[in-house]
Design a protein around this motif. Structure first.
Motif, short mmCIF file in Angstrom:
data_model
loop_
_atom_site.label_atom_id
_atom_site.label_comp_id
_atom_site.label_asym_id
_atom_site.label_seq_id
_atom_site.Cartn_x
_atom_site.Cartn_y
_atom_site.Cartn_z
N ILE A 109 0.86 -1.14 -0.07
CA ILE A 109 0.08 0.12 -0.30
C ILE A 109 0.85 1.14 -0.02
O ILE A 109 0.47 2.06 -0.81
CB ILE A 109 -0.97 -0.06 1.08
N ILE A 111 -2.44 -7.17 -0.31
CA ILE A 111 -2.85 -5.93 0.27
C ILE A 111 -4.09 -6.05 1.17
O ILE A 111 -4.58 -5.45 1.85
CB ILE A 111 -3.38 -4.82 -0.86
N ALA A 129 -5.50 1.62 -0.98
CA ALA A 129 -5.37 0.40 -2.07
C ALA A 129 -6.00 0.60 -3.59
O ALA A 129 -5.44 0.17 -4.34
CB ALA A 129 -5.80 -0.92 -1.13
N ILE A 182 -8.31 -6.02 -6.69
CA ILE A 182 -9.21 -5.92 -5.33
C ILE A 182 -10.50 -5.95 -5.17
O ILE A 182 -10.87 -6.67 -4.30
CB ILE A 182 -8.50 -4.56 -4.56
#
Lengths: 198, 520, 330
Positions: free
Chosen positions: B14, B341, B364, B410
């Motif tokens: 990050i 992450i 992120a 993500i």
């Protein structure tokens, strides 16, 4: 010896207090009305709930500050004891690296779930699932066993088979067991002592 | 939080991606020796592009989500509908389709002499707000359909059984089962699409039809490129960052942890539907199918007209290999980083550290919000005098592509791993599994999502031209870049041929991944 | 998959070795992408120059002329290039301000006098006139003046003056023809503009797909179709007000470590040999007056120039863009 010293847990608006000593190798049943904090205590000993104050020691070592992974505790939850996406045998092997498959199958035989080992958890009944969890928890190497209503979904006959099996293994391996139950029958079969919480 | 090694790796990543963005801004600010040009904020031109950016983004997202809903229901309640897997793969293809291919398709369908244009009446024009909305809906509606369908599918069979037993009316079923399953994620889907469209660039430039359709991202491009007016670009970039960033934050704050159940292998209790409803669903479904296929089929005539030569094929194949290589590397990196992450974020969720969770999530995902143009130009300015970008530029192409697809990775992985934790966190902690065991069990659970996410980010990374145009070099060409080059030297048919090959490869990858998922 | 990887790696390594094998002097040239593309002039120019120079030409391609200039601004004296190639007569003024441009020292007497080239730093290497291209099978009576086109209802595509040099040239053209009335003319044109595209090829390919009646391009575009595709239906419309020219230029940098080689390259660019290559690869007109051209070029229109001072246009650019921005919005 499990030593619970002036332990305080916050549960919603209520503060729960515990103070108790349990000898090594002792089997203690926990009873009390819903909400009195039986499960919370087990979760706190296992490390999932942080106490407000007080401490827990095991054989004179403070464990209430240890990480979950480092506590000498094996716990059976009320639910979610099995990974649904891997089969029963693989589930049973988790955390039981100390023993081989023969021992697992032998125990499964006694608990009458040997035929279920290659199935996926979803294909099992509630009672069968509970016994798989129970099997694994007792076979794990940790000396302190916490069981949260382990026989809740079992019929009377299976219940007594399971209780006797727990009794046998716990005595043989010198496990210390804390067991939450609503049935007096369990207390009679297993308990060295009944801890009635108020 | 800051002690577990796995969390530290995640936090490191990050920090790393945040520093890259900071470096890019630093590159711009340092070069111009000035910060943002704040006078611009009072300019009516600025207000009009701001309003337009927001308007088109909200409209695109609204249309996409609202229209996606009946389509998702149709596939869910009509489980044996024809070619369902192909439909879902095609949906993903629409989302990742390189915009240059999409636009060519739309022009040949709906442009001045498009196949469909004669039926649309005198006043029809593809260019302007309607064109932008059409292209945005084309890309995002199928994405929303997929996401909503997934939500519906995760309704546990037990809920339907219970509904039966309680003799729910249709309205109760909808209100008590279907709606809660969708609503948690519908706002996420809506917000995600809004942000994508807010930052839209190529579509707006191609179909905007004139200065009336300028978005912030387009304005940044113009300021940076033609005027080399860095202070102006910075003002625009900060504005875009701020608006999209706040929006993103609101979105994630309001969304609960996805309402999913443990994998139900069986869906046999989905309510039956009547004949009439079936007909309607079939109609909606077929209509959507045609809508998705048309722009792709419209490319065919161009393909047939190309001048085929060994040279052309060799060039296309070479470019294709590089595209695949870069794409796979970017995608693998992005998946790894995304997973790492998520570790500290998951740990924050479990400790109910809401603020920490939001901060980490925001950081992120910030490359979704940050103007891509600023990232690449900023780094270019910073590194051009320092290292040999003509040789090493390809590494930047790789890094920047990884950064830009990271939020997609993500976004896709997040729901699944949080679900895993919410079901099993107590269990895997109490079992004291070693790292290897933990990874093996978790992998089995997240594998299908990891595979489809991999395909998604791979295809997005493969379609990049914007970054390649800045950092790429002439010895190594990616296929999308080759398409630009063909088109740039009058070779329109060769460009169509190359586009068709790219499209074909996209579709093969999607089908392969779908198949791999089913065997998972 | 393994095979594919090997192939990819092989491609990577082999193209690197091409760069690394430079044993002789290397002349580094910044240029734009379509110049070095396979079908562009780059490969032929490189081969022809390398034949005699005992050197290697290393093209470094930016996206377009503006990107070359931006790169120069960023790098300043650290620029790697010996020569920059691909700016035009409008960008040229901006480039001079970097202070990096060397004098060209070339004899320009062989250049076409219509260019009336006097600049001492930049050498023109090809040029063209902006023009609207149409399909003569669809339009029998094309517009004969810019005013006629603006007043018509023909569907037009042109490029954004903020992002494309043809677009900018067109903006100059409009202002040269309309002066004070330009804003009204933009409004009028907007009513029948199909779209304003980012760059040249987006507009041109939309036009080829049938997306418009007219597209802004160059007078030389029809030559491409005639020579490569044997297709003669595309024609450029000749406007009576005159056209705007775009002159593409090259220059040596004063930071170059090989000034002699750089000068030799500039000289080569305006040689008969290079001039013969450019028209049929870059699709522009040669700057050298005696260059032999394929027959098809004789069928192109030969427009006159519109009255326009490029210096004024460049100075007014920002204001004109603001006007365009507000007037051409629908």
């Amino acid at each position: 010896m499990l030593d619970i010293q002036q332990l305080q847990i916050q549960l919603g608006d209520n503060q729960l207090n515990y103070h108790q000593q349990i000898n090594s190798g002792e089997i203690v049943t926990l009873q009390g009305v819903s909400g009195v904090g039986k499960s919370s205590l087990l979760l706190c000993i296992a490390g999932f709930i942080k106490p407000v104050s007080g401490q827990i020691s095991w054989n004179d070592t403070l464990i209430s500050t240890l990480a979950i992974e480092r506590r000498p505790v094996a716990m059976l939850f009320q639910e979610n004891n099995l990974f649904e996406h891997i089969n029963v045998l693989k589930n049973a092997r988790l955390g039981t690296a100390n023993i081989d498959d023969d021992a697992i199958f032998a125990a499964a035989e006694e608990l009458q779930i040997a035929e279920q080992m290659q199935k996926m958890p979803l294909q099992l009944s509630g009672g069968q699932r509970q016994r798989v969890g129970l099997l694994r928890t007792l076979l794990r190497p940790e000396p302190l066993i916490l069981l949260d209503e382990p026989f809740a979904e079992l019929d009377n006959q299976t219940r007594s088979i399971a209780a006797n099996w727990v009794n046998k293994i716990a005595r043989a391996e010198n496990k210390t067991v804390l067991l939450v139950t609503h049935q007096m029958e369990d207390v009679e079969t297993l308990a060295d002592r009944n801890w009635l919480m108020e | 939080m800051f002690t577990k090694p796995s969390n530290i790796i995640g936090l490191f990543f990050i920090l790393l991606i945040s520093s890259i963005t900071a470096l890019a801004f630093q590159g711009l600010i340092g070069f111009s020796q000035r910060g943002a040009d704040l006078a611009l904020l009072e300019d009516s031109y600025f207000h009009s592009i701001l309003l337009f950016s927001i308007k088109q983004a909200l409209l695109s997202a609204l249309l996409s989500t609202v229209l996606a809903w009946p389509i998702a229901r149709a596939i869910y309640y009509y489980p044996n509908i024809f070619l369902k897997q192909t439909f879902l793969s095609l949906s993903l293809l629409c989302f990742v389709l390189p915009t240059l291919v999409l636009i060519t398709g739309f022009v040949s369908l709906l442009g001045l002499s498009g196949f469909i244009t004669p039926f649309l009446g005198e006043d029809w024009s593809l260019y302007g707000l309607q064109g932008i909305l059409l292209a945005h809906v084309y890309m995002n509606l199928p994405f929303a359909v997929r996401a909503m369908h997934l939500q519906l599918q995760s309704i546990p069979d037990s809920s339907w059984i219970l509904a039966r037993q309680l003799k729910f009316s249709r309205w109760q079923r909808f209100r008590l089962i279907e709606l809660p399953s969708l609503s948690a994620n519908a706002s996420l889907i809506f917000g995600f699409i809004t942000i994508l469209c807010f930052n839209s660039f190529a579509v707006v430039l191609a179909l905007g039809g004139g200065p009336q359709s300028t978005t912030l991202e387009v304005a940044i491009y113009q300021a940076l490129k033609y005027d080399f007016n860095i202070p102006e670009a910075l003002t625009l970039a900060w504005s875009q960052f701020a608006i999209a960033g706040v929006f993103f934050l609101l979105l994630y704050r309001s969304s609960s942890v996805p309402w999913l159940s443990k994998d139900s292998t069986e869906n046999i209790w989905i309510p039956n539907i009547g004949k009439a409803t079936k007909g309607i669903y079939l109609l909606i479904y077929t209509g959507t199918f045609v809508f998705m296929l048309m722009p792709l089929l419209a490319l065919l005539p161009g393909v047939l007209a190309a001048n085929y030569s060994v040279d052309l094929i060799v060039d296309v194949m070479e470019a294709l290999s590089l595209t695949l290589l870069l794409g796979v590397l970017s995608a693998v990196l992005a998946m790894l980083i995304a997973y790492c992450i998520m570790l500290p974020i998951r740990s924050a969720v479990q400790r109910r550290q809401r603020r920490l969770q939001n901060t980490l999530q925001w950081l992120a995902n910030h490359t979704l919000i940050a103007p891509a143009m600023v990232l690449s130009v900023g780094l270019y300015i910073l590194f051009l005098p320092l290292i040999d970008l003509d040789q090493l530029g390809i590494i930047f192409v790789l890094i920047l592509n990884t950064l830009l697809v990271l939020p997609f990775a993500i976004q896709q992985i997040r729901a699944r791993v949080l679900q895993y934790d919410s079901d099993y966190a107590l269990l895997y902690q109490s079992l004291k599994l070693n790292l290897q065991q933990r990874i093996a069990i978790e992998w089995a659970y997240i594998r299908p999502v990891m595979l489809s996410t991999f395909a998604l980010v791979l295809l997005i990374a493969m379609g990049d031209v914007a970054i390649f145009s800045i950092f790429g070099n002439d010895q190594l060409k990616t296929l999308p870049w080759l398409i630009y080059q063909y088109a740039g030297s009058y070779r329109i048919h060769e460009a169509s041929f190359a586009s068709a090959i790219l499209l074909l490869v996209y579709f093969i990858i999607l089908l392969k991944i779908e198949r791999a998922k089913q065997h998972a | 998959m393994n095979k594919l990887l090997t192939l990819c790696l092989a491609t990577l390594i082999s193209s690197h070795s091409v760069v690394a094998s430079a044993a002789t002097d290397t002349l580094t040239v910044y240029t734009y992408d379509s110049f070095v593309s396979k079908y562009g002039p780059g490969p032929k120019i490189k081969a022809a120059f390398e034949k005699d120079c005992n050197c290697e030409v290393n093209f470094i391609a930016a996206e377009d002329g503006v990107s070359i200039l931006n790169r120069l601004k960023i790098e300043g004296v650290k620029a790697k290039a010996d020569v920059i190639l691909g700016l035009d007569n409008a960008l040229m003024f901006d480039a001079k301000e970097t202070g990096l441009i060397a004098d060209h020292q070339q004899d320009l007497s062989a250049l076409n006098p219509t260019l009336s080239w006097t600049d001492s730093q930049f050498v023109p290497y090809d040029y063209g006139y902006f023009a609207f291209i149409y399909d003569s099978t669809k339009i029998a009576q094309p517009a004969t003046s810019l005013r006629q086109l603006v007043d018509s209802d023909a569907k037009v595509i042109y490029q954004d003056p903020r992002t494309s040099t043809p677009g900018q040239g067109f903006m100059f053209w409009m202002n040269a023809v309309y002066g004070d009335q330009t804003n009204a003319a933009w409004k009028q044109l907007a009513s029948h503009t199909v779209t304003v595209s980012k760059g040249w090829w987006e507009a041109y390919s939309m036009f080829l797909e049938g997306g418009a009646d007219y597209v802004l391009s160059y007078t030389t575009s029809p030559a491409y179709h005639m020579i490569v595709e044997s297709e003669s239906k595309y024609k450029a419309a000749q406007f009576s007000e005159g056209h705007v020219s775009q002159i593409e230029v090259a220059a040596a940098l004063n930071t170059s470590s090989q000034p002699a080689l750089a000068q030799a390259f500039l000289k080569f660019l305006i040689s008969a040999e290079a001039q013969a290559i450019l028209p049929v690869t870059n699709w522009m007109l040669p700057v050298r007056k005696d260059t032999a051209l394929p027959d098809q070029f004789s069928q192109l229109i030969t427009p006159k120039l519109v009255e326009l001072s490029i210096e004024t246009a460049v100075a007014e650019r920002k204001n004109w863009i603001k006007d365009w921005r507000s007037s051409a919005a629908k």
